[in-house]
Design a protein around this motif. Structure first.
Motif, PDB file in Angstrom:
ATOM      1  N   ASP A  45     -57.836  38.978  21.216  1.00 51.84           N
ATOM      2  CA  ASP A  45     -57.859  37.726  20.450  1.00 51.84           C
ATOM      3  C   ASP A  45     -57.631  36.521  21.351  1.00 51.84           C
ATOM      4  O   ASP A  45     -58.275  35.484  21.189  1.00 51.84           O
ATOM      5  N   VAL A  46     -56.729  36.657  22.297  1.00 51.98           N
ATOM      6  CA  VAL A  46     -56.459  35.548  23.230  1.00 51.98           C
ATOM      7  C   VAL A  46     -57.680  35.298  24.105  1.00 51.98           C
ATOM      8  O   VAL A  46     -58.074  34.148  24.324  1.00 51.98           O
ATOM      9  N   ALA A  47     -58.295  36.357  24.613  1.00 50.27           N
ATOM     10  CA  ALA A  47     -59.478  36.207  25.462  1.00 50.27           C
ATOM     11  C   ALA A  47     -60.579  35.471  24.707  1.00 50.27           C
ATOM     12  O   ALA A  47     -61.198  34.538  25.234  1.00 50.27           O
ATOM     13  N   ARG A  48     -60.813  35.873  23.465  1.00 48.43           N
ATOM     14  CA  ARG A  48     -61.847  35.224  22.645  1.00 48.43           C
ATOM     15  C   ARG A  48     -61.505  33.753  22.437  1.00 48.43           C
ATOM     16  O   ARG A  48     -62.358  32.875  22.589  1.00 48.43           O
ATOM     17  N   ARG A  49     -60.252  33.480  22.143  1.00 45.43           N
ATOM     18  CA  ARG A  49     -59.822  32.103  21.882  1.00 45.43           C
ATOM     19  C   ARG A  49     -59.950  31.223  23.131  1.00 45.43           C
ATOM     20  O   ARG A  49     -60.262  30.038  23.036  1.00 45.43           O
ATOM     21  N   LEU A  50     -59.718  31.805  24.313  1.00 46.75           N
ATOM     22  CA  LEU A  50     -59.778  31.039  25.560  1.00 46.75           C
ATOM     23  C   LEU A  50     -61.162  31.035  26.183  1.00 46.75           C
ATOM     24  O   LEU A  50     -61.386  30.372  27.192  1.00 46.75           O
ATOM     25  N   VAL A  52     -62.810  33.651  27.587  1.00 44.74           N
ATOM     26  CA  VAL A  52     -62.928  34.516  28.771  1.00 44.74           C
ATOM     27  C   VAL A  52     -63.079  35.954  28.299  1.00 44.74           C
ATOM     28  O   VAL A  52     -62.823  36.269  27.133  1.00 44.74           O
ATOM     29  N   THR A  53     -63.472  36.829  29.198  1.00 42.73           N
ATOM     30  CA  THR A  53     -63.580  38.235  28.832  1.00 42.73           C
ATOM     31  C   THR A  53     -62.194  38.868  28.827  1.00 42.73           C
ATOM     32  O   THR A  53     -61.291  38.414  29.545  1.00 42.73           O
ATOM     33  N   PRO A  54     -62.026  39.918  28.033  1.00 40.35           N
ATOM     34  CA  PRO A  54     -60.741  40.628  28.050  1.00 40.35           C
ATOM     35  C   PRO A  54     -60.405  41.169  29.439  1.00 40.35           C
ATOM     36  O   PRO A  54     -59.235  41.209  29.817  1.00 40.35           O
ATOM     37  N   VAL A  55     -61.419  41.546  30.207  1.00 44.72           N
ATOM     38  CA  VAL A  55     -61.171  42.060  31.554  1.00 44.72           C
ATOM     39  C   VAL A  55     -60.605  40.958  32.444  1.00 44.72           C
ATOM     40  O   VAL A  55     -59.643  41.183  33.189  1.00 44.72           O
ATOM     41  N   HIS A  56     -61.183  39.765  32.359  1.00 44.92           N
ATOM     42  CA  HIS A  56     -60.674  38.662  33.185  1.00 44.92           C
ATOM     43  C   HIS A  56     -59.236  38.318  32.790  1.00 44.92           C
ATOM     44  O   HIS A  56     -58.380  38.108  33.661  1.00 44.92           O
ATOM     45  N   LEU A  57     -58.966  38.286  31.485  1.00 45.46           N
ATOM     46  CA  LEU A  57     -57.600  38.020  31.033  1.00 45.46           C
ATOM     47  C   LEU A  57     -56.644  39.079  31.572  1.00 45.46           C
ATOM     48  O   LEU A  57     -55.553  38.755  32.045  1.00 45.46           O
ATOM     49  N   SER A  58     -57.070  40.322  31.531  1.00 42.10           N
ATOM     50  CA  SER A  58     -56.240  41.408  32.059  1.00 42.10           C
ATOM     51  C   SER A  58     -55.963  41.210  33.543  1.00 42.10           C
ATOM     52  O   SER A  58     -54.843  41.418  34.013  1.00 42.10           O
ATOM     53  N   PHE A  59     -56.987  40.812  34.293  1.00 38.91           N
ATOM     54  CA  PHE A  59     -56.801  40.577  35.728  1.00 38.91           C
ATOM     55  C   PHE A  59     -55.789  39.453  35.968  1.00 38.91           C
ATOM     56  O   PHE A  59     -54.955  39.540  36.869  1.00 38.91           O
ATOM     57  N   GLN A  66     -56.049  34.685  39.802  1.00 41.21           N
ATOM     58  CA  GLN A  66     -55.197  33.540  39.510  1.00 41.21           C
ATOM     59  C   GLN A  66     -55.962  32.544  38.656  1.00 41.21           C
ATOM     60  O   GLN A  66     -57.124  32.246  38.941  1.00 41.21           O
ATOM     61  N   SER A  67     -55.310  32.045  37.612  1.00 44.04           N
ATOM     62  CA  SER A  67     -55.914  31.029  36.756  1.00 44.04           C
ATOM     63  C   SER A  67     -54.811  30.236  36.081  1.00 44.04           C
ATOM     64  O   SER A  67     -54.230  30.674  35.088  1.00 44.04           O
ATOM     65  N   ARG A  68     -54.527  29.091  36.624  1.00 46.83           N
ATOM     66  CA  ARG A  68     -53.506  28.218  36.045  1.00 46.83           C
ATOM     67  C   ARG A  68     -53.934  27.787  34.646  1.00 46.83           C
ATOM     68  O   ARG A  68     -53.122  27.660  33.740  1.00 46.83           O
ATOM     69  N   ARG A  69     -55.245  27.574  34.436  1.00 48.17           N
ATOM     70  CA  ARG A  69     -55.754  27.156  33.127  1.00 48.17           C
ATOM     71  C   ARG A  69     -55.403  28.184  32.052  1.00 48.17           C
ATOM     72  O   ARG A  69     -54.912  27.841  30.979  1.00 48.17           O
ATOM     73  N   ILE A  70     -55.626  29.450  32.338  1.00 53.19           N
ATOM     74  CA  ILE A  70     -55.341  30.494  31.362  1.00 53.19           C
ATOM     75  C   ILE A  70     -53.842  30.620  31.124  1.00 53.19           C
ATOM     76  O   ILE A  70     -53.388  30.723  29.976  1.00 53.19           O
ATOM     77  N   LEU A  71     -53.050  30.588  32.190  1.00 52.85           N
ATOM     78  CA  LEU A  71     -51.597  30.702  32.020  1.00 52.85           C
ATOM     79  C   LEU A  71     -51.042  29.535  31.213  1.00 52.85           C
ATOM     80  O   LEU A  71     -50.174  29.720  30.351  1.00 52.85           O
ATOM     81  N   ASP A  72     -51.552  28.328  31.471  1.00 50.29           N
ATOM     82  CA  ASP A  72     -51.097  27.157  30.704  1.00 50.29           C
ATOM     83  C   ASP A  72     -51.516  27.261  29.245  1.00 50.29           C
ATOM     84  O   ASP A  72     -50.745  26.911  28.341  1.00 50.29           O
ATOM     85  N   ALA A  73     -52.734  27.738  29.000  1.00 50.81           N
ATOM     86  CA  ALA A  73     -53.216  27.869  27.624  1.00 50.81           C
ATOM     87  C   ALA A  73     -52.388  28.900  26.853  1.00 50.81           C
ATOM     88  O   ALA A  73     -52.104  28.710  25.667  1.00 50.81           O
ATOM     89  N   ILE A  74     -52.008  29.975  27.513  1.00 51.73           N
ATOM     90  CA  ILE A  74     -51.169  30.992  26.857  1.00 51.73           C
ATOM     91  C   ILE A  74     -49.820  30.400  26.487  1.00 51.73           C
ATOM     92  O   ILE A  74     -49.293  30.652  25.403  1.00 51.73           O
ATOM     93  N   ALA A  75     -49.264  29.576  27.383  1.00 49.64           N
ATOM     94  CA  ALA A  75     -47.961  28.966  27.106  1.00 49.64           C
ATOM     95  C   ALA A  75     -48.026  28.044  25.890  1.00 49.64           C
ATOM     96  O   ALA A  75     -47.034  27.896  25.168  1.00 49.64           O
ATOM     97  N   GLU A  76     -49.197  27.452  25.630  1.00 45.90           N
ATOM     98  CA  GLU A  76     -49.338  26.513  24.537  1.00 45.90           C
ATOM     99  C   GLU A  76     -49.790  27.171  23.226  1.00 45.90           C
ATOM    100  O   GLU A  76     -49.868  26.499  22.207  1.00 45.90           O
ATOM    101  N   LEU A  77     -50.069  28.465  23.247  1.00 45.16           N
ATOM    102  CA  LEU A  77     -50.497  29.150  22.021  1.00 45.16           C
ATOM    103  C   LEU A  77     -49.389  29.106  20.970  1.00 45.16           C
ATOM    104  O   LEU A  77     -48.216  29.293  21.298  1.00 45.16           O
ATOM    105  N   PRO A  78     -49.777  28.901  19.727  1.00 38.77           N
ATOM    106  CA  PRO A  78     -48.774  28.980  18.647  1.00 38.77           C
ATOM    107  C   PRO A  78     -48.472  30.447  18.356  1.00 38.77           C
ATOM    108  O   PRO A  78     -49.126  31.350  18.885  1.00 38.77           O
ATOM    109  N   ASN A  79     -47.509  30.701  17.511  1.00 41.12           N
ATOM    110  CA  ASN A  79     -47.274  32.061  17.057  1.00 41.12           C
ATOM    111  C   ASN A  79     -48.510  32.548  16.329  1.00 41.12           C
ATOM    112  O   ASN A  79     -49.166  31.776  15.619  1.00 41.12           O
ATOM    113  N   ASN A  80     -48.836  33.807  16.480  1.00 42.70           N
ATOM    114  CA  ASN A  80     -50.008  34.375  15.835  1.00 42.70           C
ATOM    115  C   ASN A  80     -49.777  34.431  14.324  1.00 42.70           C
ATOM    116  O   ASN A  80     -48.823  35.047  13.861  1.00 42.70           O
TER     117      ASN A  80
END
Length: 84
Positions: A45-50, A52-59, A66-80
């Motif tokens: 669900d996070v990969a789809r929302r961002l 990116v592929t689930p594989v890239h998110l896993s990496f 390394q992806s500061r964009r993805i890490l920052d986006a995860i930090a800003e996610l609301p509760n599911n």
């Protein structure tokens, strides 16, 4: 005669063998992993929302990429709203 192996000796040997392969995750990556768990998000669900592929998110979440964009986006996610 063969002496019985002590389980603690086996664990110690395993740790010595695996030590070169063990990696400590960077703090930002570990924080992102904790945030996903605490907020109840699934990786797919996070990969789809961002976008990116689930594989890239896993990496990114294992420190292989390394992806500061993805890490920052995860930090800003609301509760599911729909935790499974």
């Amino acid at each position: 005669m063969c002496a019985a192996l002590n389980p603690l000796d086996l664990e110690s040997a395993f740790r010595r063998i695996m030590a070169p392969h063990a990696t400590k995750r960077p703090p930002a990556v570990q924080a992102a992993r904790n945030a996903l768990r605490d907020k109840g998000w699934k990786h797919a669900d996070v990969a789809r929302r961002l976008g990116v592929t689930p594989v890239h998110l896993s990496f990114v979440l294992t420190g292989r990429r390394q992806s500061r964009r993805i890490l920052d986006a995860i930090a800003e996610l609301p509760n599911n709203p729909d935790p499974a």
